[in-house]
Design a protein around this motif. Sequence first.
Motif, PDB file in Angstrom:
ATOM      1  N   HIS A  72      -0.970  13.011   4.120  1.00 11.73           N
ATOM      2  CA  HIS A  72      -0.177  13.558   3.008  1.00 11.73           C
ATOM      3  C   HIS A  72       0.690  12.466   2.393  1.00 11.73           C
ATOM      4  CE1 HIS A  72      -0.981  17.797   4.273  1.00 11.73           C
ATOM      5  NE2 HIS A  72      -1.100  17.209   5.468  1.00 11.73           N
ATOM      6  N   LEU A  73       1.237  12.796   1.225  1.00 11.67           N
ATOM      7  CA  LEU A  73       2.204  11.923   0.551  1.00 11.67           C
ATOM      8  C   LEU A  73       3.597  12.532   0.695  1.00 11.67           C
ATOM      9  CD1 LEU A  73       0.230  11.114  -2.727  1.00 11.67           C
ATOM     10  CD2 LEU A  73       0.744   9.522  -0.865  1.00 11.67           C
ATOM     11  N   PRO A  74       4.612  11.720   1.060  1.00 15.16           N
ATOM     12  CA  PRO A  74       5.972  12.262   1.213  1.00 15.16           C
ATOM     13  C   PRO A  74       6.606  12.572  -0.148  1.00 15.16           C
ATOM     14  CG  PRO A  74       6.002   9.901   1.525  1.00 15.16           C
ATOM     15  CD  PRO A  74       4.550  10.285   1.376  1.00 15.16           C
ATOM     16  N   ASN A  75       7.480  13.569  -0.159  1.00 16.81           N
ATOM     17  CA  ASN A  75       8.187  13.971  -1.375  1.00 16.81           C
ATOM     18  C   ASN A  75       9.523  13.232  -1.436  1.00 16.81           C
ATOM     19  OD1 ASN A  75       9.484  15.241  -3.512  1.00 16.81           O
ATOM     20  ND2 ASN A  75       8.692  17.257  -2.992  1.00 16.81           N
TER      21      ASN A  75
ATOM     22  N   GLU B 250       0.838  -1.203   0.000  1.00 19.75           N
ATOM     23  CA  GLU B 250       0.000   0.000   0.000  1.00 19.75           C
ATOM     24  C   GLU B 250       0.873   1.253   0.000  1.00 19.75           C
ATOM     25  OE1 GLU B 250      -3.266   0.145  -0.225  1.00 19.75           O
ATOM     26  OE2 GLU B 250      -3.449  -2.041  -0.312  1.00 19.75           O
ATOM     27  N   PRO B 251       0.430   2.342  -0.656  1.00 17.88           N
ATOM     28  CA  PRO B 251       1.210   3.589  -0.631  1.00 17.88           C
ATOM     29  C   PRO B 251       1.336   4.125   0.793  1.00 17.88           C
ATOM     30  CG  PRO B 251      -0.958   3.949  -1.593  1.00 17.88           C
ATOM     31  CD  PRO B 251      -0.812   2.481  -1.437  1.00 17.88           C
ATOM     32  N   VAL B 252       2.450   4.761   1.044  1.00 17.81           N
ATOM     33  CA  VAL B 252       2.716   5.290   2.371  1.00 17.81           C
ATOM     34  C   VAL B 252       2.094   6.684   2.493  1.00 17.81           C
ATOM     35  CG1 VAL B 252       4.937   6.272   1.688  1.00 17.81           C
ATOM     36  CG2 VAL B 252       4.498   5.749   4.091  1.00 17.81           C
ATOM     37  N   TYR B 253       1.535   6.957   3.670  1.00 19.38           N
ATOM     38  CA  TYR B 253       1.004   8.274   3.973  1.00 19.38           C
ATOM     39  C   TYR B 253       1.679   8.785   5.238  1.00 19.38           C
ATOM     40  CZ  TYR B 253      -2.705   7.611   0.517  1.00 19.38           C
ATOM     41  OH  TYR B 253      -3.411   7.407  -0.649  1.00 19.38           O
ATOM     42  N   VAL B 254       1.749  10.102   5.334  1.00 16.29           N
ATOM     43  CA  VAL B 254       2.363  10.735   6.504  1.00 16.29           C
ATOM     44  C   VAL B 254       1.411  11.799   7.034  1.00 16.29           C
ATOM     45  CG1 VAL B 254       4.721  10.307   5.703  1.00 16.29           C
ATOM     46  CG2 VAL B 254       3.565  12.418   5.035  1.00 16.29           C
TER      47      VAL B 254
ATOM     48  N   ILE C 298      -3.384   8.192  11.013  1.00 16.91           N
ATOM     49  CA  ILE C 298      -2.958   8.653   9.677  1.00 16.91           C
ATOM     50  C   ILE C 298      -3.933   8.200   8.598  1.00 16.91           C
ATOM     51  CG2 ILE C 298      -1.124   8.555   7.935  1.00 16.91           C
ATOM     52  CD1 ILE C 298       0.875   8.147  10.152  1.00 16.91           C
ATOM     53  N   LEU C 299      -4.095   6.873   8.445  1.00 14.90           N
ATOM     54  CA  LEU C 299      -4.907   6.363   7.339  1.00 14.90           C
ATOM     55  C   LEU C 299      -6.368   6.763   7.464  1.00 14.90           C
ATOM     56  CD1 LEU C 299      -3.367   2.776   6.946  1.00 14.90           C
ATOM     57  CD2 LEU C 299      -2.831   4.866   5.667  1.00 14.90           C
ATOM     58  N   GLY C 300      -6.865   7.026   8.664  1.00 13.05           N
ATOM     59  CA  GLY C 300      -8.264   7.423   8.831  1.00 13.05           C
ATOM     60  C   GLY C 300      -8.513   8.891   8.552  1.00 13.05           C
ATOM     61  N   LEU C 301      -7.468   9.690   8.286  1.00 11.20           N
ATOM     62  CA  LEU C 301      -7.629  11.119   8.014  1.00 11.20           C
ATOM     63  C   LEU C 301      -7.974  11.343   6.550  1.00 11.20           C
ATOM     64  CD1 LEU C 301      -4.502  12.467   9.965  1.00 11.20           C
ATOM     65  CD2 LEU C 301      -6.893  12.475  10.735  1.00 11.20           C
TER      66      LEU C 301
ATOM     67  N   TRP D 184       6.571  16.738   7.648  1.00 11.68           N
ATOM     68  CA  TRP D 184       5.762  15.705   8.275  1.00 11.68           C
ATOM     69  C   TRP D 184       6.500  15.092   9.468  1.00 11.68           C
ATOM     70  CZ3 TRP D 184       7.670  10.720   8.372  1.00 11.68           C
ATOM     71  CH2 TRP D 184       8.657  10.402   7.435  1.00 11.68           C
ATOM     72  N   GLN D 185       5.728  14.416  10.342  1.00 10.85           N
ATOM     73  CA  GLN D 185       6.295  13.878  11.583  1.00 10.85           C
ATOM     74  C   GLN D 185       6.176  12.364  11.712  1.00 10.85           C
ATOM     75  OE1 GLN D 185       4.184  16.108  14.598  1.00 10.85           O
ATOM     76  NE2 GLN D 185       5.857  17.597  14.765  1.00 10.85           N
ATOM     77  N   LEU D 186       5.130  11.771  11.169  1.00 12.10           N
ATOM     78  CA  LEU D 186       4.892  10.341  11.383  1.00 12.10           C
ATOM     79  C   LEU D 186       4.405   9.714  10.090  1.00 12.10           C
ATOM     80  CD1 LEU D 186       4.828   8.018  13.481  1.00 12.10           C
ATOM     81  CD2 LEU D 186       2.414   8.627  13.897  1.00 12.10           C
ATOM     82  N   ALA D 187       4.909   8.499   9.776  1.00 14.98           N
ATOM     83  CA  ALA D 187       4.519   7.781   8.562  1.00 14.98           C
ATOM     84  C   ALA D 187       3.612   6.618   8.925  1.00 14.98           C
ATOM     85  CB  ALA D 187       5.750   7.279   7.824  1.00 14.98           C
ATOM     86  N   SER D 188       2.865   6.138   7.927  1.00 17.10           N
ATOM     87  CA  SER D 188       1.924   5.036   8.168  1.00 17.10           C
ATOM     88  C   SER D 188       2.636   3.710   8.437  1.00 17.10           C
ATOM     89  CB  SER D 188       0.974   4.894   6.963  1.00 17.10           C
ATOM     90  OG  SER D 188       1.731   4.664   5.775  1.00 17.10           O
TER      91      SER D 188
END
Length: 316
Positions: A257-260, A244-248, A294-297, A274-278
């Motif tokens: 958000h998606l990391p750059n 699954e794609p990572v979200y932060v 994270i994923l519920g946002l 950002w501070q925390l990744a999925s």
Amino acid sequence: MARTKTTYRTIHPETNEEVTFTKGGRPIRWITWGDLGKGLVHFGYSSQETYEKAVKAPRASNPYAKRYEATAATVVEDETPTEQAPTAEPVATEQPKERPMRAGLTVTPDSPRRGEMKLNVELDGEMIGVVFDESPAKLARGGFAAWSSKAPRRDGAVGFFQSKEDAAEAIADLYAADGPGGSKAPGFTKRRARFFALPTVRRDSVARRAAYLYDGTRTVTACWAAALEWDEGEHPGPDPETGEPVYVRTHSARTRHLPNPNKLGRRTLCGQGWQLASWYRHEGEIRRPDTWMILGLPECGGCAQSHAARQGRAAA
């Protein structure tokens, strides 16, 4: 240095007998004579061009003679003294012979300048180290200093060797030997592929991080592995287990958000920090925060728009 002496022949002005004189120095034209009361005797030599000047020459050194005379001097032969200074025979200098090296290993000057000291060492076309040619200094420790990033020492020095081939082989051994620093070490190929797959700015950052981590207490390979793991934490990719794609999430934690991946530091596609990744690694284990964190946002519109634009450019 021995000087050549010349023998001259002339006719005695009174007896008409042939006499010879041998002398060194500059050439002469006349033999000078003087009469001190017992006939003409030899006074000296003269290099004057005319007879009149040659006759006047002995008068300056001995003005008490009754009369003076000069006779022409003819060269008989040039001879070299039998005892000569020893001449240094040329010593044959032994030219360094290039010995064969392993297949794919080359040593070439860094530039075409004459007397270039820096030699690049390549293995199968890949730069693996540098050899500095200090052989003109005739150092007892060896005239070729080898350097490589895989050297166990912090300054990268591999050692000193008597030939450039020995130095290159020592560098190549670091890449071909089994063990924590060699190309046959576990995970070496995978780590190398991961490193070269990174954007250039991130490769530079990882290299600096690996150099910073190396304090002499761990191997070079361990430092590179730690640096790549650090980069993975700064720029996480898809979940390695689920795909699954990572979200932060940022400090505000209002959207996901998606990391750059192309920016240094923890930045999102919309430009925030950002501070925390999925998902993340902790002591080698993959951990995931609770879904609501994270994923519920709701998804960030700016990141979604930037991600779509990037995919469009990649497909074009």
